[in-house]
Design a protein around this motif. Structure first.
Motif, PDB file in Angstrom:
ATOM      1  N   ILE B  16      61.350-101.257 -25.064  1.00  0.00           N
ATOM      2  CA  ILE B  16      60.124-101.092 -25.847  1.00  0.00           C
ATOM      3  C   ILE B  16      59.022-100.368 -25.064  1.00  0.00           C
ATOM      4  O   ILE B  16      58.349 -99.481 -25.570  1.00  0.00           O
ATOM      5  CB  ILE B  16      59.575-102.473 -26.292  1.00  0.00           C
ATOM      6  CG1 ILE B  16      60.635-103.251 -27.063  1.00  0.00           C
ATOM      7  CG2 ILE B  16      58.318-102.315 -27.127  1.00  0.00           C
ATOM      8  CD1 ILE B  16      60.907-102.715 -28.423  1.00  0.00           C
ATOM      9  N   ARG B  17      58.857-100.760 -23.809  1.00  0.00           N
ATOM     10  CA  ARG B  17      57.768-100.152 -23.031  1.00  0.00           C
ATOM     11  C   ARG B  17      57.988 -98.655 -22.867  1.00  0.00           C
ATOM     12  O   ARG B  17      57.059 -97.862 -22.952  1.00  0.00           O
ATOM     13  CB  ARG B  17      57.675-100.812 -21.642  1.00  0.00           C
ATOM     14  CG  ARG B  17      57.040-102.169 -21.693  1.00  0.00           C
ATOM     15  CD  ARG B  17      55.945-102.300 -20.657  1.00  0.00           C
ATOM     16  NE  ARG B  17      54.672-101.787 -21.127  1.00  0.00           N
ATOM     17  CZ  ARG B  17      53.606-101.692 -20.354  1.00  0.00           C
ATOM     18  NH1 ARG B  17      53.641-102.046 -19.098  1.00  0.00           N
ATOM     19  NH2 ARG B  17      52.481-101.238 -20.838  1.00  0.00           N
ATOM     20  N   ALA B  20      57.287 -96.923 -26.165  1.00  0.00           N
ATOM     21  CA  ALA B  20      55.852 -96.899 -26.453  1.00  0.00           C
ATOM     22  C   ALA B  20      55.141 -95.858 -25.584  1.00  0.00           C
ATOM     23  O   ALA B  20      54.288 -95.109 -26.047  1.00  0.00           O
ATOM     24  CB  ALA B  20      55.246 -98.280 -26.232  1.00  0.00           C
ATOM     25  N   ARG B  21      55.536 -95.825 -24.294  1.00  0.00           N
ATOM     26  CA  ARG B  21      54.905 -94.886 -23.371  1.00  0.00           C
ATOM     27  C   ARG B  21      55.220 -93.451 -23.748  1.00  0.00           C
ATOM     28  O   ARG B  21      54.367 -92.573 -23.749  1.00  0.00           O
ATOM     29  CB  ARG B  21      55.370 -95.195 -21.937  1.00  0.00           C
ATOM     30  CG  ARG B  21      54.802 -94.318 -20.860  1.00  0.00           C
ATOM     31  CD  ARG B  21      53.288 -94.380 -20.816  1.00  0.00           C
ATOM     32  NE  ARG B  21      52.740 -95.720 -20.937  1.00  0.00           N
ATOM     33  CZ  ARG B  21      52.524 -96.530 -19.901  1.00  0.00           C
ATOM     34  NH1 ARG B  21      52.794 -96.140 -18.686  1.00  0.00           N
ATOM     35  NH2 ARG B  21      52.020 -97.726 -20.097  1.00  0.00           N
ATOM     36  N   ARG B  24      53.190 -92.300 -26.619  1.00  0.00           N
ATOM     37  CA  ARG B  24      51.820 -91.999 -26.201  1.00  0.00           C
ATOM     38  C   ARG B  24      51.762 -90.618 -25.526  1.00  0.00           C
ATOM     39  O   ARG B  24      50.855 -89.828 -25.787  1.00  0.00           O
ATOM     40  CB  ARG B  24      51.305 -93.052 -25.226  1.00  0.00           C
ATOM     41  CG  ARG B  24      49.916 -92.678 -24.690  1.00  0.00           C
ATOM     42  CD  ARG B  24      49.687 -93.202 -23.302  1.00  0.00           C
ATOM     43  NE  ARG B  24      49.347 -94.599 -23.328  1.00  0.00           N
ATOM     44  CZ  ARG B  24      48.127 -95.066 -23.050  1.00  0.00           C
ATOM     45  NH1 ARG B  24      47.160 -94.252 -22.745  1.00  0.00           N
ATOM     46  NH2 ARG B  24      47.908 -96.348 -23.071  1.00  0.00           N
ATOM     47  N   PHE B 111      60.091-101.885 -34.914  1.00  0.00           N
ATOM     48  CA  PHE B 111      59.123-101.290 -33.988  1.00  0.00           C
ATOM     49  C   PHE B 111      58.060-100.591 -34.823  1.00  0.00           C
ATOM     50  O   PHE B 111      58.368 -99.690 -35.598  1.00  0.00           O
ATOM     51  CB  PHE B 111      59.816-100.291 -33.056  1.00  0.00           C
ATOM     52  CG  PHE B 111      58.898 -99.700 -32.029  1.00  0.00           C
ATOM     53  CD1 PHE B 111      58.832-100.237 -30.750  1.00  0.00           C
ATOM     54  CD2 PHE B 111      58.084 -98.611 -32.334  1.00  0.00           C
ATOM     55  CE1 PHE B 111      57.977 -99.694 -29.785  1.00  0.00           C
ATOM     56  CE2 PHE B 111      57.225 -98.063 -31.374  1.00  0.00           C
ATOM     57  CZ  PHE B 111      57.180 -98.616 -30.107  1.00  0.00           C
ATOM     58  N   ILE B 112      56.826-101.034 -34.677  1.00  0.00           N
ATOM     59  CA  ILE B 112      55.731-100.462 -35.468  1.00  0.00           C
ATOM     60  C   ILE B 112      54.766 -99.743 -34.542  1.00  0.00           C
ATOM     61  O   ILE B 112      54.333-100.296 -33.532  1.00  0.00           O
ATOM     62  CB  ILE B 112      54.972-101.561 -36.246  1.00  0.00           C
ATOM     63  CG1 ILE B 112      55.930-102.319 -37.172  1.00  0.00           C
ATOM     64  CG2 ILE B 112      53.813-100.945 -37.048  1.00  0.00           C
ATOM     65  CD1 ILE B 112      55.357-103.603 -37.730  1.00  0.00           C
ATOM     66  N   ARG B 113      54.456 -98.520 -34.877  1.00  0.00           N
ATOM     67  CA  ARG B 113      53.545 -97.767 -34.037  1.00  0.00           C
ATOM     68  C   ARG B 113      52.496 -97.064 -34.897  1.00  0.00           C
ATOM     69  O   ARG B 113      52.835 -96.423 -35.890  1.00  0.00           O
ATOM     70  CB  ARG B 113      54.339 -96.731 -33.241  1.00  0.00           C
ATOM     71  CG  ARG B 113      53.495 -95.845 -32.350  1.00  0.00           C
ATOM     72  CD  ARG B 113      52.666 -96.671 -31.368  1.00  0.00           C
ATOM     73  NE  ARG B 113      51.964 -95.805 -30.464  1.00  0.00           N
ATOM     74  CZ  ARG B 113      52.296 -95.643 -29.176  1.00  0.00           C
ATOM     75  NH1 ARG B 113      53.295 -96.314 -28.656  1.00  0.00           N
ATOM     76  NH2 ARG B 113      51.601 -94.826 -28.412  1.00  0.00           N
TER      77      ARG B 113
END
Lengths: 127, 326
Positions: B16-17, B20-21, B24, B111-113
């Motif tokens: 996940i990290r 997510a990174r 970004r 997974f929500i972004r």
């Protein structure tokens, strides 16, 4: 991310904070009400935020705020900074700080002070 | 800083990290991200992408929340990209779509972004497309992209979906007129949400009429957009929506033989044109702005020393090599 942990249905303050940060050019993820610390941690990680601002007006901050810091640590995400705000007695603030809450803002804190603090103290991972 | 190969390995394993990174960095336009995306590309192509668009307040986030539940009940994993507008005044944004989907936050299959539209030169489409690739590569079965259907950028975003759902509510008379002006064409399914409200039959017949006006288009068996009614907040009509999405997927498979987005020439052509444009903007425009020439030209125009046509020629032409015979 602006988050409301626990059984506290008052989010006017959190929304005002979210708006102030938006108006200062931040991208603010608002979590919504009644979040568990685990949900906040999970959301903050998925969104890869720089900072979590926790708001509590219901007195459970001594449990909820450190629980978020712990949750981040467990998920290897201690680089995400945590600050807090709300109805928090003066004597609790040092304890929260030693539990890893970097700063606490109580009612009456001018929005500019909070925004400026964040601008000065939170390095963006993106930039 | 992890290498591209390390990042790819972590993303594909569902870390996940790292996911997510990476999203970004895509959003921030970090140059090194291109190498990661290149290496990630072979791992993409399995997710089914659904676009949800509509005016603010029609209930898109609530609908997406219910869709997640239904898809999870079928053991499908889901990635969500919720795109919200950036304030044109401050450059900031409030991303509130998670609020409606918070019950899924502890589910590892979801997974929500959130993403802000930001101001970048038409780069929204590209960064969203890349973020879809990341969720695809991390193994999500479905990727749902939610956008406010107001601008061309947002419409372009849903074009990268396999199935696009246009969401309206009863009583949006004039808004339906607006849809006609460009968004109608991208809709594969129309959904009237909050259908318990007055006027849903009228909205239904308005939409029907608009679609039927294109009757010729559907005569050879091409997909004719169905119109559904739903009350997402009560979980009514969501099953039917999922069924129609699956039916549309079958239709696409029967026409193209392959659901991979990049196996379709029309889609690839669109995407590559966008990427070439973005690359040109990055390099050429970036260089012009960084060198100070751009600001100098702005001053020149303001002071009346030069006209904007000449100024733009002077800025661009020296940067590109034009063959003699043109």
């Amino acid at each position: 991310m602006v988050a409301k942990p626990g059984l506290d249905g008052h989010d006017r303050g959190a929304r005002i904070i979210a708006r102030a940060f938006r108006d200062a050019g931040f991208e603010v993820v608002y979590s919504g009400l009644h979040q568990t610390p685990e949900e906040i941690v999970q959301g903050a990680i998925q969104e890869d935020v720089d900072l979590i601002g926790l708001s509590s007006l219901a007195g459970a901050h001594m449990y909820l705020f450190p629980a978020v810091v712990e949750g981040l640590k467990e998920r290897n995400a201690s680089d995400i900074m945590v600050i807090g705000g709300g109805i928090i007695p003066e004597e609790d603030i040092p304890k929260l700080k030693s539990a890893g809450i970097r700063e606490v803002f109580t009612p009456g804190s001018p929005l500019e002070v909070i925004v400026t603090w964040v601008q000065n103290n939170v390095p963006s991972k993106g930039a | 800083m992890p290498t591209a190969a390390e990042t790819v390995e972590k993303v594909v394993s569902g870390d996940i990290r790292s996911v997510a990174r990476l999203i970004r960095e895509i959003d921030d336009g970090v140059p090194a991200v291109r190498d990661v995306l290149k290496a990630l590309y072979p791992h993409t192509g399995t997710a089914y992408v659904v676009g949800i668009t509509g005016a603010p307040g029609v209930g898109k986030s609530t609908l997406v929340d219910q869709m997640i539940s239904h898809l999870r009940a079928k053991d499908k994993t889901v990635g969500v990209l919720a795109v919200d507008p950036t304030s044109p005044f401050s450059g900031g944004a409030i991303l509130g779509d998670r609020v409606r989907m918070q019950r899924h936050s502890m589910d590892d299959g979801v997974f929500i972004r959130s993403m802000a539209t930001r101001g970048h030169f038409g780069g929204l489409t590209q960064s969203t497309r890349s973020a879809i690739d990341v969720l695809d590569a991390m193994g999500k079965d479905y990727v749902i992209v939610e956008t406010v259907g107001v601008g061309q950028d947002e419409v372009d975003v849903v074009r990268s979906a396999h199935t696009t759902v246009i969401c309206v509510i009863p009583g949006m008379g004039d808004d339906i007129q607006a849809i006609k002006a460009g968004i109608l064409e991208v809709g594969d399914i129309f959904l009237i949400n909050k259908a318990d409200r007055e006027g849903s039959d009228k909205t239904m017949s308005d939409l029907r009429l608009m679609i039927d006006m294109d009757q010729k288009k559907y005569e050879d068996g091409t997909w004719k957009p169905p119109i559904l009614k739903a009350e997402a907040v009560f979980d009514r009509g969501v099953d039917e929506l999922i069924e129609e999405i699956v039916r549309h997927a079958e239709y696409l498979r029967s026409v193209y033989g392959d659901l991979r987005f990049r196996a379709r020439k029309d889609k690839v052509r669109e995407e590559l044109a966008e990427m070439v444009k973005a690359r040109l903007l990055d390099t050429v425009v970036g260089r012009i702005i960084a060198s100070g020439e751009f600001d100098a030209a702005v001053d020149g125009i303001v002071r009346g020393q030069v006209d904007p046509y000449t100024a733009s020629d002077d800025l661009v032409l020296p940067k590109i090599v034009v063959p003699d015979d043109e």
